[in-house]
Design an enzyme around this catalytic site. Structure first.
Site, PDB file in Angstrom:
ATOM      1  N   ASN A 208       1.026  -1.026   0.478  1.00 13.32           N
ATOM      2  CA  ASN A 208       0.212   0.358   0.387  1.00 13.32           C
ATOM      3  C   ASN A 208       0.816   1.136  -0.089  1.00 13.32           C
ATOM      4  O   ASN A 208       1.763   1.288   0.285  1.00 13.32           O
ATOM      5  CB  ASN A 208      -1.015   0.060   1.193  1.00 13.32           C
ATOM      6  N   LYS A 287       9.395 -17.792  -9.677  1.00 15.41           N
ATOM      7  CA  LYS A 287       8.194 -16.973 -10.020  1.00 15.41           C
ATOM      8  C   LYS A 287       7.337 -18.255 -11.068  1.00 15.41           C
ATOM      9  O   LYS A 287       7.178 -18.575 -11.677  1.00 15.41           O
ATOM     10  CB  LYS A 287       9.620 -16.045 -11.427  1.00 15.41           C
ATOM     11  N   PHE A 327      -4.801   3.944  15.110  1.00 12.24           N
ATOM     12  CA  PHE A 327      -4.297   5.070  13.820  1.00 12.24           C
ATOM     13  C   PHE A 327      -5.640   4.207  12.996  1.00 12.24           C
ATOM     14  O   PHE A 327      -6.347   3.069  12.574  1.00 12.24           O
ATOM     15  CB  PHE A 327      -3.138   5.021  12.702  1.00 12.24           C
ATOM     16  N   LYS A 341     -13.336   1.368  15.535  1.00 14.08           N
ATOM     17  CA  LYS A 341     -11.993   0.084  15.656  1.00 14.08           C
ATOM     18  C   LYS A 341     -11.579   0.653  17.058  1.00 14.08           C
ATOM     19  O   LYS A 341     -11.033  -0.252  17.758  1.00 14.08           O
ATOM     20  CB  LYS A 341     -10.923   1.146  15.010  1.00 14.08           C
ATOM     21  N   LYS A 345     -10.820  -2.702  19.155  1.00 12.24           N
ATOM     22  CA  LYS A 345      -9.867  -2.629  19.301  1.00 12.24           C
ATOM     23  C   LYS A 345      -9.160  -2.608  20.859  1.00 12.24           C
ATOM     24  O   LYS A 345      -7.936  -2.528  20.575  1.00 12.24           O
ATOM     25  CB  LYS A 345      -8.789  -2.426  18.332  1.00 12.24           C
TER      26      LYS A 345
HETATM   27  N1  CTP Z   1      -3.975  -2.886  12.215  1.00  9.86           N
HETATM   28  C1  CTP Z   1      -3.634  -3.812  12.314  1.00  9.86           C
HETATM   29  N2  CTP Z   1      -3.791  -5.498  11.852  1.00  9.86           N
HETATM   30  C2  CTP Z   1      -4.876  -5.119  11.025  1.00  9.86           C
HETATM   31  C3  CTP Z   1      -4.558  -4.300  10.345  1.00  9.86           C
HETATM   32  C4  CTP Z   1      -4.316  -3.025  10.465  1.00  9.86           C
HETATM   33  O1  CTP Z   1      -3.279  -3.378  13.361  1.00  9.86           O
HETATM   34  N3  CTP Z   1      -4.541  -6.447   9.836  1.00  9.86           N
HETATM   35  C5  CTP Z   1      -4.238  -1.398  13.002  1.00  9.86           C
HETATM   36  C6  CTP Z   1      -3.390  -0.863  12.045  1.00  9.86           C
HETATM   37  O2  CTP Z   1      -2.577  -0.675  12.006  1.00  9.86           O
HETATM   38  C7  CTP Z   1      -4.251   0.526  12.524  1.00  9.86           C
HETATM   39  C8  CTP Z   1      -5.984   0.294  13.068  1.00  9.86           C
HETATM   40  O3  CTP Z   1      -5.214  -1.073  12.542  1.00  9.86           O
HETATM   41  O4  CTP Z   1      -3.501   0.736  13.589  1.00  9.86           O
HETATM   42  C9  CTP Z   1      -6.759   0.361  12.194  1.00  9.86           C
HETATM   43  O5  CTP Z   1      -6.375   0.190  11.126  1.00  9.86           O
HETATM   44  P1  CTP Z   1      -7.316  -0.714   9.374  1.00  9.86           P
HETATM   45  O6  CTP Z   1      -6.995  -0.985   8.659  1.00  9.86           O
HETATM   46  O7  CTP Z   1      -8.421   1.370   9.589  1.00  9.86           O
HETATM   47  O8  CTP Z   1      -8.904  -0.529  10.582  1.00  9.86           O
HETATM   48  P2  CTP Z   1      -9.651  -2.303  10.294  1.00  9.86           P
HETATM   49  O9  CTP Z   1     -10.225  -2.550  11.231  1.00  9.86           O
HETATM   50  O10 CTP Z   1      -8.877  -3.300   8.991  1.00  9.86           O
HETATM   51  O11 CTP Z   1     -10.383  -1.065   9.347  1.00  9.86           O
HETATM   52  P3  CTP Z   1     -10.995  -0.980   8.197  1.00  9.86           P
HETATM   53  O12 CTP Z   1     -12.389  -2.810   7.504  1.00  9.86           O
HETATM   54  O13 CTP Z   1     -11.165  -0.222   7.377  1.00  9.86           O
HETATM   55  O14 CTP Z   1      -9.894  -2.187   6.920  1.00  9.86           O
END
Ligand code: CTP
Length: 404
Positions: A208, A287, A327, A341, A345
């Protein structure tokens, strides 16, 4: 502020009169204030007013060298622990961005290595002009801290954004910049940064746009505040800050292992990394060769690291639960998603940003963030260098850890 020298630069706008209140507030907090006024500022407020309030002569002319043993603009630039420009006109902001030094204030600003706080004040159309927007972004990315103008009735008759922030707010920003460096002393802090890499085969992967800059700024400022920092770093083109323990990882699964093995030891965990939610189901050892007109890659869910930390905290109520900062990069409905979130979490703070705003996206040196705690929004951080955003996040986290 006792023992600190603050250079207060005043440029030529009607809000120059508010700089008198700011000056007297800084003096009452113990700062030694040296005032520089542009010619324009001196037409709105007399230097005698500022001399009386600061109890020092006011500098208005770069060639008016009163003490032959020093060059005044260099002497003041070196002596400053902090420089404040309030009010800052579009003109002085433009000069700062372009590196122009043609009067006492702009020359001192170019010569100083001290942190700079800028409090702009101007007409709403000037504030929104692309030239001013560019200059503000440029300065913010160089580390200049902005105290954004307020919205209301402007002296020119317009109602809009452009009114100088209240002197109290500018003084608070200055105080937070001068805050003690031992804010996080003795804490073990884990910061994750960068974008994870999910491999399809030895030469191809999915990742990403995360640059890692926000996580690096958090790691660097935590170290400066006295913490012992481990930076768990996925893909990034940036160079990690010095003085921190860097652990390189590639995928979400690697990051999961590195983070979870520190549970019980870390005092704070920051999940600034952009973790891929999915990885390819099959990772080819060799590959892949072309075969057919289309290619379908099946993805499976990655473990959610922050969720795992939250679950660990819930399962260890008496354990050494780390203070967790998550974040949320969103493109709308910031508060709704961030609070969801945070609750899911079990974060102590969540830093949300709308990545569709200019200056807040991936890869920029600046950010605009809203910080949420379980009770809701605790702070909106206006457009600032990621470094300043990081400092403010640590100040908020330190306050809350202290209360807890
Ligand atoms: N995060 C994480 N592990 C993952 C995905 C996300 O620890 N597999 C953490 C990110 O580092 C960030 C937070 O969770 O601090 C929110 O990430 P985000 O991708 O915005 O949240 P998601 O719950 O995955 O929601 P979305 O559906 O928006 O992707």
């Amino acid at each position: 502020m006792t023992g600190k020298t603050i250079v207060l630069g005043i440029s030529g706008g009607i809000a120059a009169y508010k700089a008198a209140t700011l000056c007297s507030r800084l003096v009452s907090w113990g700062a030694q204030v040296r005032v520089i006024m542009t010619d324009g500022a001196a037409r709105f407020v007399t230097p005698l007013t500022l001399q009386t309030l600061s109890r020092h002569p006011v500098a208005t002319d770069v060639f008016d060298e009163r003490d032959p043993s020093v060059v005044q603009h260099i002497d003041w630039a070196d002596a400053a622990d902090l420089v404040i420009v309030a009010p800052a006109t579009a003109n002085v902001i433009g000069k700062m961005a372009a590196g122009i030094a043609d009067d006492m204030l702009s020359t001192t600003l170019l010569a100083t290595t001290a942190p700079i706080v800028v409090a702009p004040a101007m007409n709403v159309h000037m504030w929104e002009h692309p030239a001013v927007v560019d200059n503000v972004l440029k300065l913010a990315s160089r580390g200049v801290r902005f105290v954004e103008p307020g919205t209301g009735q402007l002296a020119c008759g317009y109602v809009g954004k452009g009114r100088l922030a209240e002197p109290e707010e500018i003084a608070e920003a200055a105080a937070s910049l001068l805050a003690g460096p031992r804010l996080l002393a003795g804490l073990k802090i884990v910061v994750t940064a960068g974008g994870t890499v999910e491999r399809i085969d030895p030469v191809r992967y999915v990742t990403n746009d995360s640059s890692g800059k926000m996580g690096f700024a958090l790691a660097e400022t935590a170290r400066e505040y006295g913490a012992e920092v481990t930076l768990i770093c996925a893909r990034t083109d940036e160079r990690p800050p010095g003085g921190v323990n860097v652990v390189r990882v590639e995928s979400a699964a690697d990051m999961f292992d590195e983070v979870t093995k520190r549970l019980g030891d870390a005092d704070v965990i920051v999940k600034a990394a952009a973790v891929a939610d999915y990885r390819p189901l099959v990772r080819h050892d060799t590959k892949m060769k072309k075969d057919g007109e289309t290619l379908t890659v099946e993805f499976v869910r990655n473990p959610d690291i922050l969720q795992a930390i939250g679950d660990w905290k819930a399962a260890h109520p008496d354990g050494k639960a780390p203070f967790t900062i998550g974040f949320a990069a969103e493109t709308g409905d910031l508060e709704k998603y961030a609070m969801d979130k945070l609750k899911r979490k079990k974060c102590d703070l969540i830093v949300a940003n709308d990545v569709s705003l200019p200056g807040a996206g991936f890869g920029t040196d600046t950010n605009i963030a809203s910080v949420y705690a379980p009770e809701g929004l605790v702070e909106s951080i206006p457009l600032s260098a990621k470094r300043w955003v990081a400092e403010r996040i640590w100040q908020l986290a330190a306050e809350r850890m202290k209360q807890a």
